[in-house]
Design a protein around this motif. Structure first.
Motif, PDB file in Angstrom:
ATOM      1  N   UNK A  11     -10.211  10.375  -2.287  1.00 19.84           N
ATOM      2  CA  UNK A  11      -9.761  10.239  -0.896  1.00 19.84           C
ATOM      3  C   UNK A  11      -8.570   9.281  -0.820  1.00 19.84           C
ATOM      4  N   UNK A  12      -7.525   9.680  -0.094  1.00 25.22           N
ATOM      5  CA  UNK A  12      -6.321   8.853   0.022  1.00 25.22           C
ATOM      6  C   UNK A  12      -6.299   8.084   1.343  1.00 25.22           C
ATOM      7  N   UNK A  13      -5.459   7.071   1.372  1.00 21.36           N
ATOM      8  CA  UNK A  13      -5.258   6.312   2.603  1.00 21.36           C
ATOM      9  C   UNK A  13      -4.779   7.232   3.718  1.00 21.36           C
ATOM     10  N   UNK A  14      -3.891   8.155   3.409  1.00 16.89           N
ATOM     11  CA  UNK A  14      -3.390   9.082   4.416  1.00 16.89           C
ATOM     12  C   UNK A  14      -4.549   9.877   5.050  1.00 16.89           C
ATOM     13  N   UNK A  15      -5.462  10.359   4.209  1.00 11.43           N
ATOM     14  CA  UNK A  15      -6.582  11.157   4.707  1.00 11.43           C
ATOM     15  C   UNK A  15      -7.543  10.314   5.538  1.00 11.43           C
ATOM     16  N   UNK A  16      -7.721   9.070   5.171  1.00 10.00           N
ATOM     17  CA  UNK A  16      -8.556   8.176   5.970  1.00 10.00           C
ATOM     18  C   UNK A  16      -7.956   7.974   7.357  1.00 10.00           C
ATOM     19  N   UNK A  17      -6.654   7.761   7.397  1.00  8.05           N
ATOM     20  CA  UNK A  17      -5.989   7.500   8.672  1.00  8.05           C
ATOM     21  C   UNK A  17      -5.966   8.729   9.571  1.00  8.05           C
ATOM     22  N   UNK A  18      -6.053   9.918   8.982  1.00  5.52           N
ATOM     23  CA  UNK A  18      -5.990  11.147   9.779  1.00  5.52           C
ATOM     24  C   UNK A  18      -7.357  11.825   9.922  1.00  5.52           C
ATOM     25  N   UNK A  19      -8.406  11.167   9.483  1.00  6.75           N
ATOM     26  CA  UNK A  19      -9.774  11.708   9.590  1.00  6.75           C
ATOM     27  C   UNK A  19      -9.920  13.052   8.893  1.00  6.75           C
ATOM     28  N   UNK A  62     -14.488  10.207  11.993  1.00  7.99           N
ATOM     29  CA  UNK A  62     -15.551   9.439  11.336  1.00  7.99           C
ATOM     30  C   UNK A  62     -15.254   7.956  11.414  1.00  7.99           C
ATOM     31  N   UNK A  63     -16.246   7.178  11.830  1.00 12.04           N
ATOM     32  CA  UNK A  63     -16.079   5.728  11.875  1.00 12.04           C
ATOM     33  C   UNK A  63     -15.948   5.119  10.487  1.00 12.04           C
ATOM     34  N   UNK A  64     -16.440   5.830   9.471  1.00  6.74           N
ATOM     35  CA  UNK A  64     -16.328   5.319   8.102  1.00  6.74           C
ATOM     36  C   UNK A  64     -14.872   5.202   7.658  1.00  6.74           C
ATOM     37  N   UNK A  65     -14.023   6.086   8.171  1.00  7.32           N
ATOM     38  CA  UNK A  65     -12.641   6.133   7.705  1.00  7.32           C
ATOM     39  C   UNK A  65     -11.927   4.795   7.880  1.00  7.32           C
ATOM     40  N   UNK A  66     -12.048   4.221   9.067  1.00  7.89           N
ATOM     41  CA  UNK A  66     -11.276   3.002   9.326  1.00  7.89           C
ATOM     42  C   UNK A  66     -11.909   1.753   8.755  1.00  7.89           C
ATOM     43  N   UNK A  67     -13.205   1.820   8.438  1.00 13.53           N
ATOM     44  CA  UNK A  67     -13.803   0.740   7.650  1.00 13.53           C
ATOM     45  C   UNK A  67     -13.158   0.740   6.270  1.00 13.53           C
ATOM     46  N   UNK A  68     -13.025   1.928   5.676  1.00 14.51           N
ATOM     47  CA  UNK A  68     -12.393   2.039   4.360  1.00 14.51           C
ATOM     48  C   UNK A  68     -10.929   1.607   4.412  1.00 14.51           C
ATOM     49  N   UNK A  69     -10.230   1.923   5.501  1.00 16.14           N
ATOM     50  CA  UNK A  69      -8.826   1.499   5.648  1.00 16.14           C
ATOM     51  C   UNK A  69      -8.730  -0.024   5.595  1.00 16.14           C
ATOM     52  N   UNK A  70      -9.599  -0.704   6.348  1.00 13.58           N
ATOM     53  CA  UNK A  70      -9.567  -2.172   6.370  1.00 13.58           C
ATOM     54  C   UNK A  70      -9.889  -2.743   4.997  1.00 13.58           C
ATOM     55  N   UNK A 121       0.846  -1.187   0.000  1.00 12.17           N
ATOM     56  CA  UNK A 121       0.000   0.000   0.000  1.00 12.17           C
ATOM     57  C   UNK A 121       0.881   1.236   0.000  1.00 12.17           C
ATOM     58  N   UNK A 122       0.321   2.339  -0.462  1.00 13.34           N
ATOM     59  CA  UNK A 122       0.977   3.643  -0.365  1.00 13.34           C
ATOM     60  C   UNK A 122       0.019   4.589   0.340  1.00 13.34           C
ATOM     61  N   UNK A 123       0.554   5.524   1.108  1.00 12.39           N
ATOM     62  CA  UNK A 123      -0.296   6.503   1.763  1.00 12.39           C
ATOM     63  C   UNK A 123      -1.022   7.389   0.757  1.00 12.39           C
ATOM     64  N   UNK A 124      -0.522   7.421  -0.447  1.00 14.82           N
ATOM     65  CA  UNK A 124      -1.163   8.223  -1.493  1.00 14.82           C
ATOM     66  C   UNK A 124      -2.136   7.416  -2.358  1.00 14.82           C
ATOM     67  N   UNK A 125      -2.282   6.129  -2.076  1.00 15.41           N
ATOM     68  CA  UNK A 125      -3.291   5.338  -2.779  1.00 15.41           C
ATOM     69  C   UNK A 125      -4.669   5.933  -2.522  1.00 15.41           C
ATOM     70  N   UNK A 126      -5.496   5.969  -3.548  1.00 10.14           N
ATOM     71  CA  UNK A 126      -6.833   6.536  -3.412  1.00 10.14           C
ATOM     72  C   UNK A 126      -7.901   5.449  -3.328  1.00 10.14           C
ATOM     73  N   UNK A 127      -9.057   5.838  -2.849  1.00 10.47           N
ATOM     74  CA  UNK A 127     -10.173   4.907  -2.831  1.00 10.47           C
ATOM     75  C   UNK A 127     -10.564   4.516  -4.245  1.00 10.47           C
ATOM     76  N   UNK A 128     -10.411   5.435  -5.174  1.00 14.42           N
ATOM     77  CA  UNK A 128     -10.731   5.107  -6.562  1.00 14.42           C
ATOM     78  C   UNK A 128      -9.850   4.014  -7.112  1.00 14.42           C
TER      79      UNK A 128
END
Length: 397
Positions: A141-149, A199-207, A121-128
């Motif tokens: 939205x990037x992995x970095x942004x998910x991890x930092x809410x 947001x609880x959604x963020x870490x669901x997306x991370x997983x 994974x990369x912190x710059x990977x996007x949900x797309x």
């Protein structure tokens, strides 16, 4: 997860249902040694800290019990007050299972950041890129942004349909990989990276991104990347409502009614990677020393993890002044800095924190839910007590 709906009793409060990140006589407060490698017993304890814990339990709306664990190298001190089980009078224990609430977000952070270290994974990977089936408006939205809410993802745990299901059947077994579907028709709340909103959604997306990157179940990734390397044998991510025994009982405390046991009142499937993990005070300390210290990640990835946004707090806020990193928070107390995470869930409020070098840790667990929405005054007293314990941890002794 803040409280958003009205309270009712008989089994479980509706407030408790959604507050996760969603006249009983108590025996005298006690301080206990921690067994092998622990301090010798109550005589080794700081009486002022013990009084702090007892004062929390003595509050009318306070927890039936509390346990705070200070670890310095191979020396552990365990402070307890009140009871871990109102029915039996048993006090909280270092090896009691308990719901760690949103500290589970730090575990999903650990999985994702270890996969970054492995180049999967990369912190710059996007949900797309990783989750193309999700709404097109979320794709940037990037992995970095998910991890930092800072993603702007709407919080599925506030969705009316989700709340309706949960209120009708608190033990409903959700498909955790479909939780984001509850908000799939909603746009982002703001442009990714511009604001902070827990947001609880963020870490669901991370997983889900971790699963896509590896082709493996998130539960298996937790086992292989976190539990096994750290020797965590009593930490798990269940989907049901049952807790392994022995467990710290969690209560809904709403005076003048007696505390209501909500330990097994709802399933963990509705919070999954954002709040479903069960652990013990002992193993939670082991985890946070590795994750918040230098023991789990490469220097390069850790530098990214510890890039903080000042003023952004965990939920509930931790001791001192808070700042948000990647699935971790900086707590700047009057005595120094700790890294960690907090959480709240029906029956439980948690703090796990470590010194930056990973040699010392504090876990602080109470068996009722406290956050800024349901008990703001008690939260202020809790944070004061946590800061006193943090200062004791940071002292050279």
């Amino acid at each position: 997860m803040p409280t958003r709906v009205r309270r009712f009793r008989t089994g479980l409060s509706a407030a408790a249902l959604t507050a996760t990140a969603l006249g009983v006589l108590l025996p005298p407060a006690q301080a206990a040694g921690a067994g092998p490698g622990a301090a010798g017993g109550p005589q080794d304890h700081d009486k002022r800290l013990q009084r702090r814990l007892e004062q929390l339990v003595a509050q009318d709306d306070g927890p039936p019990g509390a346990i705070a664990v200070l670890t310095r190298g191979d020396r552990t001190q365990v402070y307890t007050a009140g009871v871990g089980d109102v029915a039996t009078g048993r006090r909280p224990d270092l090896d009691d299972h308990m719901r760690i609430a949103s500290i589970a977000k730090a575990f999903s952070g650990a999985v994702a950041l270890r996969l970054v270290d492995e180049g999967l994974l990369s912190l710059d990977d996007t949900m797309g890129e990783r989750l193309p089936g999700r709404p097109a408006g979320w794709h940037a939205v990037t992995l970095r942004q998910l991890l930092q809410h800072t993603s702007g993802l709407p919080d599925y745990s506030a969705a009316p349909e989700f709340l309706s299901i949960l209120q009708a059947d608190p033990r409903h077994l959700f498909d955790p990989r479909a939780l984001l579907d509850f908000v799939a028709d909603e746009p982002l709340l703001f442009r990714p990276g511009t604001l902070y909103q827990y947001s609880n959604s963020d870490n669901i997306a991370v997983a889900l991104m971790a699963e896509q990157a590896t082709g493996r179940r998130y539960e298996d990734l937790l086992r292989d990347l976190v539990y096994h390397p750290l020797g965590l044998r009593r930490t798990s991510l269940p989907l049901g409502y049952r807790l392994p025994r022995p467990y710290l009982h969690g209560y809904d405390v709403t005076p003048p009614a007696e505390p209501e046991d909500v330990s097994q009142a709802l399933s963990a499937s509705g919070v999954w990677a954002s709040g479903g993990i069960v652990s013990t005070p002992r193993e939670l300390g082991t985890f946070i020393r590795a994750y918040g210290g230098p023991g789990l990640l490469s220097d390069k990835t850790r530098k990214e993890q510890l890039t903080f946004r000042p003023g952004d707090s965990s939920e509930p806020a931790g001791p001192g002044t808070n700042a948000a990193g990647l699935a971790i928070y900086r707590y700047s107390t009057r005595c120094g800095v700790l890294y960690g995470h907090t959480g709240n869930f029906p029956g439980y409020t948690q703090l796990a924190a470590t010194t930056p070098d990973g040699t010392r840790s504090l876990t602080f667990s109470i068996n009722t839910q406290v956050n800024k929405d349901n008990k703001p005054a008690l939260l202020a007293r809790l944070r004061t007590a946590q800061e006193d314990f943090a200062c004791a941890l940071l002292e050279d002794r």
